[in-house]
Scaffold this active site. Structure first.
Site, PDB file in Angstrom:
ATOM      1  N   GLU A 465     -17.264 -19.938 -43.560  1.00 55.43           N
ATOM      2  CA  GLU A 465     -17.807 -21.228 -44.007  1.00 55.43           C
ATOM      3  C   GLU A 465     -16.975 -22.428 -43.564  1.00 55.43           C
ATOM      4  OE1 GLU A 465     -20.693 -21.039 -45.003  1.00 55.43           O
ATOM      5  OE2 GLU A 465     -20.672 -18.882 -45.349  1.00 55.43           O
ATOM      6  N   GLY A 466     -16.492 -22.388 -42.351  1.00 52.35           N
ATOM      7  CA  GLY A 466     -15.735 -23.509 -41.807  1.00 52.35           C
ATOM      8  C   GLY A 466     -14.257 -23.196 -41.766  1.00 52.35           C
TER       9      GLY A 466
END
Length: 628
Positions: A465-466
């Site tokens: 997620e990043g």
């Protein structure tokens, strides 16, 4: 050695959860709000009791099994151990998928803070089995941005556990660079009751839960671009739209039509950790399946054309808190395992004897100062991270049920804290797992003990997620400077409130002053980084800035948590019984010691991190490629 004391581990973790929820965050006060009026701290506790029972019976015993028997494709379908199917059935059957939803949607109208606490229990038992986060996030996004029909057909079936959900963002040629997404969505039928219908073609990579047989259908949320009138894709993020693409075609009653959508498994990724979760490369519209006799995966537009990224961020931000919580509980699992081991493993003799008094029996290694250092570091990282995640969850509840200034402040604080909530635990609870291996010595490096798996599972969370770099750019490049630094100012105000309260407690006054100095340094570094107004200079050291910012936030969290003992000297996180008072005292002293460790050993690190930020050091940015 004796068997690990799992009951004692659960008791310790539950005591910390209860303390943070009831004494620090005071979640019971939420019951005064209409949405939560049917609840009490008793019902919240019952939810956690249920989570503990399911985690104990269906998750924890199979954590190693799902690591060893990773998903595989038999030529027709993806095979997972039966334990994974059973765990999902138990989780869905408990109602946890819809825990925070309205009663009319089969939900319990629980605060998100309580839902997050329950999910923490599942993650600690087996993060590799506990992959409901994406289904809940998927359904929540549809509830916010989907049509009424899409909510009824897709979200409702996900909340019921009948279907599972994914998010499909990355592509083989475009990981975090979403502006380079090349998946196309061609208009197919504008009058479909399920929403404007399109046919998608393209490839998506790193799709957790992308293919399996656990549920009868999978609901993919897919980012794609709608071509313009000339058939060209709009460059950048402006052209990105969001689509619901089910694995199997459904009708308006939520029943399967018998047709397979044009979504095909291209391969499974074999990972270092999280091996119990399928991770897939999916092909959309390759023509293997032709629903309605046409090639292209059937997809239904969510929201407006070109609004896909804004819609998807609703799920991504929720997932980032979920990733931070998963990282936290993997760290906690390693801490508890190494604590048990250190109490039982005898080796070495007291330093007071010179360590050579062979006539003395070896002592448990927990009596050695360096082992205590490593245990205390883990405790400070993991319990501090858990407090941070629950604080953010409490802010989510405020955004859902708060009013006026409190609502606005909660939204703003979440904007600033989300990069920290995702990145800090994924780095420092991973470090906790490394220390857990170190305490086990050579045994920790073998599969005879669980700590090596915890480390492997946790290593993904720095990417999930990043990545750290993405979170750092988001924090320094956007979050702390948006609206003239309004979010940073609000966070500083909250920190200063804690500082002023702690100044009046003699045992905490020095720590309050240390936090005040750290906050001043972060503020000064922020201004110095942007003093030239040149983004390449300001952001060249965004990751060290993220680390310093995160450590300052965690120091604040620890100071605020410890202040609770001044306000309530006898919290009640432990069950009554023989020796309760002694256990209370040890519980409190453990929290205070973790706070002192963080201030004495960790907070001083921010000076080194902030130095290149303040000077806009370009050593890394300016080195030529050939120099490598």
């Amino acid at each position: 050695m004796n068997k690990p004391n799992y009951a004692e581990r659960r008791l310790r973790v539950r005591a910390t959860l209860d303390f943070l929820l009831n004494d620090w965050l005071k979640v019971g006060e939420l019951c005064a709000r209409p949405r939560f009026a049917d609840h009490s701290t008793g019902t919240f506790g019952a939810v956690l009791d249920t989570a503990e029972k399911i985690a104990k019976d269906k998750y924890a015993p199979f954590n190693r099994l799902v690591d060893l028997q990773e998903p595989h494709f038999d030529g027709e379908k993806v095979i997972l151990p039966q334990a994974t199917h059973d765990a999902w059935a138990a989780y869905a059957g408990s109602g946890m998928l819809a825990a925070a939803q309205d009663y009319e949607w089969g939900g319990m109208q629980l605060p998100y803070t309580v839902e997050a606490s329950a999910n923490a229990i599942f993650s600690m038992a087996s993060v590799s089995i506990s992959w409901a986060m994406l289904t809940v996030g998927n359904a929540n996004l549809i509830m916010v941005h989907g049509t009424e029909m899409q909510k009824q057909v897709f979200a409702k079936n996900e909340f019921a556990g009948r279907w599972m959900g994914t998010m499909c963002l990355s592509e083989p040629q475009a990981g975090s660079s979403l502006s380079d997404v090349a998946t196309r969505a061609e208009p197919d039928d504008e009058n479909d009751p399920l929403g404007p219908r399109y046919r998608l073609t393209g490839n998506k990579m790193w799709i957790s839960g992308g293919e399996h047989e656990i549920t009868e259908n999978i609901v993919h949320l897919v980012l794609a671009k709608i071509p313009d009138s000339e058939g060209k894709l709009i460059p950048g993020t402006r052209g990105i739209s969001l689509f619901i693409v089910p694995k199997k075609v459904v009708d308006t009653n939520g029943e399967l039509t018998g047709e397979r959508n044009d979504v095909a498994l291209a391969g499974l990724n074999h990972k270092c950790g999280w091996r119990g979760t399928t991770n897939a490369l999916l092909n959309f519209g390759e023509g293997k399946f032709k629903p309605g006799g046409k090639a292209g995966a059937v997809g239904y537009l969510v929201g407006k054309p070109g609004d896909g990224l804004r819609c998807m961020f609703h799920m991504m931000n929720e997932a980032r808190i979920g990733v931070g919580l998963a990282a936290t509980m993997l760290g906690m699992a390693g801490y508890e395992a190494s604590l048990d081991y250190a109490k039982q493993r005898a080796q070495g003799r007291p330093i007071t004897t010179g360590g050579k008094a062979v006539e003395q029996k070896p002592i448990p290694i927990i009596e050695h100062a360096d082992i205590k250092r490593m245990l205390l570091a883990q405790k400070a990282y993991c319990e501090g991270a858990l407090a941070l995640e629950l604080y953010c969850a409490r802010l989510v509840d405020e955004t859902h049920t708060g009013e006026g200034e409190a609502l606005a402040d909660a939204k703003l604080l979440l904007e600033v804290l989300t990069p920290i909530a995702k990145s800090w635990p994924s780095e420092w609870c991973l470090e906790a797992n490394s220390l857990a291996i170190q305490i086990h010595g050579g045994y920790g490096y073998t599969r005879d003990f669980p700590v090596e798996q915890y480390w492997r599972d946790n290593r993904l969370n720095m990417i999930h997620e990043g990545t750290h770099g993405i979170q750092a750019l988001d924090l320094l490049g956007r979050k702390v400077v948006m609206d003239g630094g309004k979010g940073l100012t609000l966070l500083a105000t909250r920190m200063n409130d804690t500082i002023m309260r702690a100044m009046h407690v003699p045992a905490l006054a020095d720590h309050a002053q240390a936090l005040a100095r750290a906050l001043q340094r972060v503020g000064g570094a922020t201004k110095a980084a942007w003093s030239t107004g040149i983004p390449t200079e300001a952001l060249a050291n965004a990751t060290p800035y993220l680390q310093a910012f995160g450590h300052t936030v965690l120091a604040w969290i620890w100071l605020d948590v410890t202040l609770t003992f001044s306000d309530h000297p006898h919290p009640s996180p432990l069950p009554e019984g023989e020796g309760t008072r002694t256990r209370h005292d040890a519980f409190i002293e453990g929290k205070r010691a973790a706070m002192r460790y963080f201030f004495h050993y960790e907070l001083p690190k921010i000076d080194a991190w902030l130095a290149p930020v303040s000077s806009r050091d370009m050593t890394c940015a300016n080195i030529s490629i050939d120099s490598f």
